[in-house]
Design a protein around this motif. Structure first.
Motif, mmCIF file in Angstrom:
data_model
loop_
_atom_site.group_PDB
_atom_site.id
_atom_site.type_symbol
_atom_site.label_atom_id
_atom_site.label_comp_id
_atom_site.label_asym_id
_atom_site.label_seq_id
_atom_site.Cartn_x
_atom_site.Cartn_y
_atom_site.Cartn_z
ATOM 1 N N GLU A 179 -40.255 0.426 -12.825
ATOM 2 C CA GLU A 179 -40.009 1.928 -13.212
ATOM 3 C C GLU A 179 -40.502 2.156 -14.315
ATOM 4 O OE1 GLU A 179 -35.830 2.815 -12.451
ATOM 5 O OE2 GLU A 179 -35.780 1.990 -10.386
ATOM 6 N N GLY A 180 -41.008 3.370 -14.642
ATOM 7 C CA GLY A 180 -41.439 4.050 -15.591
ATOM 8 C C GLY A 180 -42.788 3.950 -16.078
ATOM 9 N N VAL A 181 -43.696 3.041 -15.405
ATOM 10 C CA VAL A 181 -44.997 3.002 -15.498
ATOM 11 C C VAL A 181 -45.791 4.006 -14.967
ATOM 12 C CG1 VAL A 181 -46.921 1.370 -15.279
ATOM 13 C CG2 VAL A 181 -44.661 0.318 -15.787
ATOM 14 N N LEU A 182 -46.820 4.575 -15.766
ATOM 15 C CA LEU A 182 -47.622 5.658 -15.160
ATOM 16 C C LEU A 182 -49.081 5.258 -15.251
ATOM 17 C CD1 LEU A 182 -45.759 8.461 -17.297
ATOM 18 C CD2 LEU A 182 -45.164 7.784 -14.838
ATOM 19 N N SER A 183 -49.794 5.453 -14.259
ATOM 20 C CA SER A 183 -51.169 5.619 -14.382
ATOM 21 C C SER A 183 -51.702 6.862 -14.661
ATOM 22 C CB SER A 183 -51.934 5.261 -12.897
ATOM 23 O OG SER A 183 -51.639 3.914 -12.655
ATOM 24 N N HIS A 184 -52.187 6.895 -15.892
ATOM 25 C CA HIS A 184 -52.737 8.361 -16.720
ATOM 26 C C HIS A 184 -54.057 8.674 -16.240
ATOM 27 C CE1 HIS A 184 -49.165 9.564 -19.062
ATOM 28 N NE2 HIS A 184 -49.027 8.503 -19.330
ATOM 29 N N GLN A 185 -54.362 9.988 -16.043
ATOM 30 C CA GLN A 185 -55.655 10.416 -15.983
ATOM 31 C C GLN A 185 -56.249 10.173 -17.460
ATOM 32 O OE1 GLN A 185 -55.743 14.693 -16.052
ATOM 33 N NE2 GLN A 185 -57.960 14.837 -15.540
ATOM 34 N N VAL A 186 -57.388 10.011 -17.876
ATOM 35 C CA VAL A 186 -57.990 9.975 -19.208
ATOM 36 C C VAL A 186 -58.935 10.860 -19.348
ATOM 37 C CG1 VAL A 186 -59.285 8.198 -20.489
ATOM 38 C CG2 VAL A 186 -57.598 7.321 -18.930
ATOM 39 N N ARG A 187 -58.851 11.286 -20.504
ATOM 40 C CA ARG A 187 -59.724 12.621 -20.942
ATOM 41 C C ARG A 187 -60.344 12.217 -22.151
ATOM 42 N NH1 ARG A 187 -57.515 18.248 -19.612
ATOM 43 N NH2 ARG A 187 -59.448 19.040 -20.418
ATOM 44 N N ARG A 188 -61.299 12.782 -22.725
ATOM 45 C CA ARG A 188 -61.967 12.486 -23.984
ATOM 46 C C ARG A 188 -60.962 12.746 -25.161
ATOM 47 N NH1 ARG A 188 -66.910 15.488 -27.255
ATOM 48 N NH2 ARG A 188 -67.710 13.959 -28.319
ATOM 49 N N TYR A 189 -60.808 11.469 -25.928
ATOM 50 C CA TYR A 189 -59.861 11.324 -27.055
ATOM 51 C C TYR A 189 -58.484 11.587 -26.418
ATOM 52 C CZ TYR A 189 -63.645 11.756 -30.415
ATOM 53 O OH TYR A 189 -64.709 11.537 -31.090
ATOM 54 N N MET A 190 -58.118 11.539 -25.062
ATOM 55 C CA MET A 190 -56.770 11.666 -24.520
ATOM 56 C C MET A 190 -56.523 10.190 -23.581
ATOM 57 S SD MET A 190 -55.307 14.687 -22.439
ATOM 58 C CE MET A 190 -55.999 16.141 -23.635
ATOM 59 N N ILE A 191 -55.824 9.344 -24.212
ATOM 60 C CA ILE A 191 -55.375 8.373 -23.382
ATOM 61 C C ILE A 191 -54.348 8.541 -22.201
ATOM 62 C CG2 ILE A 191 -53.398 7.323 -24.798
ATOM 63 C CD1 ILE A 191 -55.220 4.471 -24.539
ATOM 64 N N ASP A 192 -53.678 9.481 -22.340
ATOM 65 C CA ASP A 192 -52.408 10.027 -21.637
ATOM 66 C C ASP A 192 -52.513 11.312 -20.835
ATOM 67 O OD1 ASP A 192 -51.819 10.925 -23.911
ATOM 68 O OD2 ASP A 192 -50.093 9.691 -24.335
ATOM 69 N N ALA A 193 -53.572 11.897 -20.397
ATOM 70 C CA ALA A 193 -53.666 13.119 -19.979
ATOM 71 C C ALA A 193 -52.715 13.603 -18.779
ATOM 72 C CB ALA A 193 -55.220 13.449 -19.378
ATOM 73 N N PRO A 194 -52.350 14.696 -18.470
ATOM 74 C CA PRO A 194 -51.220 15.155 -17.803
ATOM 75 C C PRO A 194 -51.020 14.556 -16.231
ATOM 76 C CG PRO A 194 -52.483 17.172 -18.816
ATOM 77 C CD PRO A 194 -53.190 15.909 -19.038
ATOM 78 N N LYS A 195 -52.161 14.326 -15.751
ATOM 79 C CA LYS A 195 -52.209 13.953 -14.112
ATOM 80 C C LYS A 195 -51.673 12.363 -14.190
ATOM 81 C CE LYS A 195 -55.792 16.569 -11.971
ATOM 82 N NZ LYS A 195 -57.137 16.488 -11.148
ATOM 83 N N VAL A 196 -50.781 12.096 -13.451
ATOM 84 C CA VAL A 196 -50.018 10.889 -13.611
ATOM 85 C C VAL A 196 -49.851 10.254 -11.984
ATOM 86 C CG1 VAL A 196 -48.996 10.942 -15.759
ATOM 87 C CG2 VAL A 196 -47.810 11.462 -13.532
ATOM 88 N N ILE A 197 -50.102 8.831 -11.789
ATOM 89 C CA ILE A 197 -49.637 8.234 -10.563
ATOM 90 C C ILE A 197 -48.625 7.461 -10.984
ATOM 91 C CG2 ILE A 197 -50.211 6.764 -8.876
ATOM 92 C CD1 ILE A 197 -53.179 7.708 -9.250
ATOM 93 N N LEU A 198 -47.345 7.507 -10.351
ATOM 94 C CA LEU A 198 -46.260 6.614 -10.633
ATOM 95 C C LEU A 198 -46.216 5.377 -10.439
ATOM 96 C CD1 LEU A 198 -43.230 9.260 -9.958
ATOM 97 C CD2 LEU A 198 -44.104 8.300 -12.162
ATOM 98 N N ASN A 199 -46.037 4.427 -10.960
ATOM 99 C CA ASN A 199 -45.925 2.995 -10.195
ATOM 100 C C ASN A 199 -44.655 2.943 -9.466
ATOM 101 O OD1 ASN A 199 -47.105 0.145 -10.536
ATOM 102 N ND2 ASN A 199 -44.834 -0.354 -11.320
ATOM 103 N N LYS A 200 -43.818 3.733 -9.634
ATOM 104 C CA LYS A 200 -42.606 3.415 -8.590
ATOM 105 C C LYS A 200 -41.921 4.887 -8.866
ATOM 106 C CE LYS A 200 -38.375 1.067 -6.982
ATOM 107 N NZ LYS A 200 -37.619 -0.316 -7.153
#
Length: 412
Positions: A179-200
């Motif tokens: 729980e609590g793990v997020l697959s993040h969208q990546v953008r330029r200079y941004m490792i944690d952009a708003p779109k996410v996919i939850l691991n659970k």
């Protein structure tokens, strides 16, 4: 880069954009390979992490021209056994590896703000036969889930459906998606952009629903545990931090101002490790005021219960018009699980080759101040909570082995 030059839109069909992603990816792939080659009993976790970071900086210095920004986008973390992640050792750390350790290596690099991320799980073992049991179960589950996500990641796919597939595979291997793990969208200079996919997905953690789009880039992060899958913060103090670019405060302490000036200059948008700072005397003292007033936030060291095993695979995926291309990976350890995916639809999905194509050319637009735009791209990195080799998934036993596994395409 001068103000008179043109800036390309972030369109994956553009060769310049792809080249930057792939260069960053190639470097972290090599860094992980370097660490894996040195995973043996008695190896210092600190020295492994330092060597990885140093290798990345040296490679980028050789491969990327001097006037292009490049560097570490996430410091090398080496988390062992029940440690879920974010362990980036400090100089005084004395931990060493022992035979049988399940080791997770997590690191990222960037070229001109375009980020390649990777996490890989390996076992410290000299055995000729495959590792079995819970160590193998979590590794196979994480690997198979990553393969499924790669095939599901295409325009029109919905993030919650991808999360559901991860959970289904965890159940098949009788392990828990963490729980609590997020697959993040990546953008330029941004490792944690708003779109996410939850691991659970859980009742307490539900992501906004959205569809995957062409030109999206994701750091797909799959983490499986033989334990409860509900990590807690370790007693170890955090060593990885990130600047909260939307926060400001007039600091009172000279030590805090000094550290904050260095952070703002060297790490304005991407995470950093405390071992990158020379002034150790005032570092923790200064950080406390920065953290208190929200100028930085930590990536806490997360753990399951001692005796549990956690596996992680993270890869950078570029979404094209037909599917996604993985550009970071490393050959798997030799493990064998007695469990496997039995669901017919998932078995069909896993038997398919991933597809990737792009449409249209890179669009160009005139710059109205290159430095301002680059600063704006960095400033857009708003704070977000930080939180593989053959697989025979159609049989009763799943085996992963590093033999006959192609080197990642310089898609990697």
């Amino acid at each position: 880069m001068s103000d008179s030059e043109e800036e390309l839109e972030e369109v994956l069909s553009d060769p310049q954009i792809l080249s930057k992603y792939q260069t960053a990816a190639n470097v972290v792939n090599k860094a992980v390979a370097k660490v894996v080659s040195q995973l043996q009993p008695g190896a210092s976790i600190l020295k492994l992490a330092e060597a990885s970071d140093a290798f990345i900086l040296a490679e980028l210095g050789t491969l990327v021209k001097k006037d292009t920004e490049k560097g570490i986008a996430f410091p090398t973390c080496i988390s062992v056994n029940h440690v879920v992640g974010h362990f980036s050792p400090e100089p005084e750390d004395k931990d060493v590896l022992v035979d049988g350790d399940v080791v997770k290596i997590d690191v990222a690099a960037h070229v001109d703000g375009f980020i390649g991320s990777i996490a890989h799980t390996h076992i410290v073992s000299q055995k000729a036969e495959p590792t079995t049991g819970k160590q193998a179960d979590v590794i196979c589950a994480a690997h198979v889930a990553a393969e499924a996500v790669l095939r599901l990641l295409k325009p029109g796919a919905v993030n919650k459906d991808i999360s559901a597939a991860i959970q289904q595979i965890a159940d098949a291997y009788q392990v828990r998606a963490v729980e609590g793990v997020l697959s993040h969208q990546v953008r330029r200079y941004m490792i944690d952009a708003p779109k996410v996919i939850l691991n659970k997905q859980t009742p307490d953690q539900v992501a906004d629903e959205y569809e995957i789009e062409e030109n999206d880039v994701f750091a797909i992060d799959i983490v499986m545990s033989s334990g409860e899958g509900k990590p807690k913060e370790s007693e170890r103090k955090p060593t990885v931090y990130k600047r909260a670019v939307d926060q400001n405060y007039m600091l009172k302490l000279a030590a805090s101002r000094k550290i904050f000036t260095e952070i703002s200059k060297k790490f304005p948008a991407l995470p950093f490790s405390l071992r990158y700072f020379e002034d150790k005397k005032h570092l923790r003292f200064g950080l406390s005021e920065l953290e208190k007033h929200g100028l930085i936030y930590p990536y806490p060291v997360l753990v399951e219960k001692a005796g549990d095993f956690v596996a992680q695979f993270k890869f950078t995926a570029l979404v094209g018009s037909a599917g996604a291309k993985r550009i970071t990976e490393h050959p798997l350890p030799y493990v064998s699980s007695e469990h496997a995916v039995e669901d017919a639809s998932l078995k069909t999905l896993l038997s398919q080759a991933p597809l990737f194509a792009t449409t249209g050319g890179g669009k160009k637009k005139k710059k109205s101040g290159s430095k301002k735009k680059k600063a704006a791209a960095k400033a857009e990195a708003k704070t977000a909570a930080p939180t593989t080799t053959t697989t025979t998934a159609t049989t009763t036993t799943t085996t992963t082995t590093s033999t006959d596994h192609p080197a990642p395409m310089d898609t990697a």
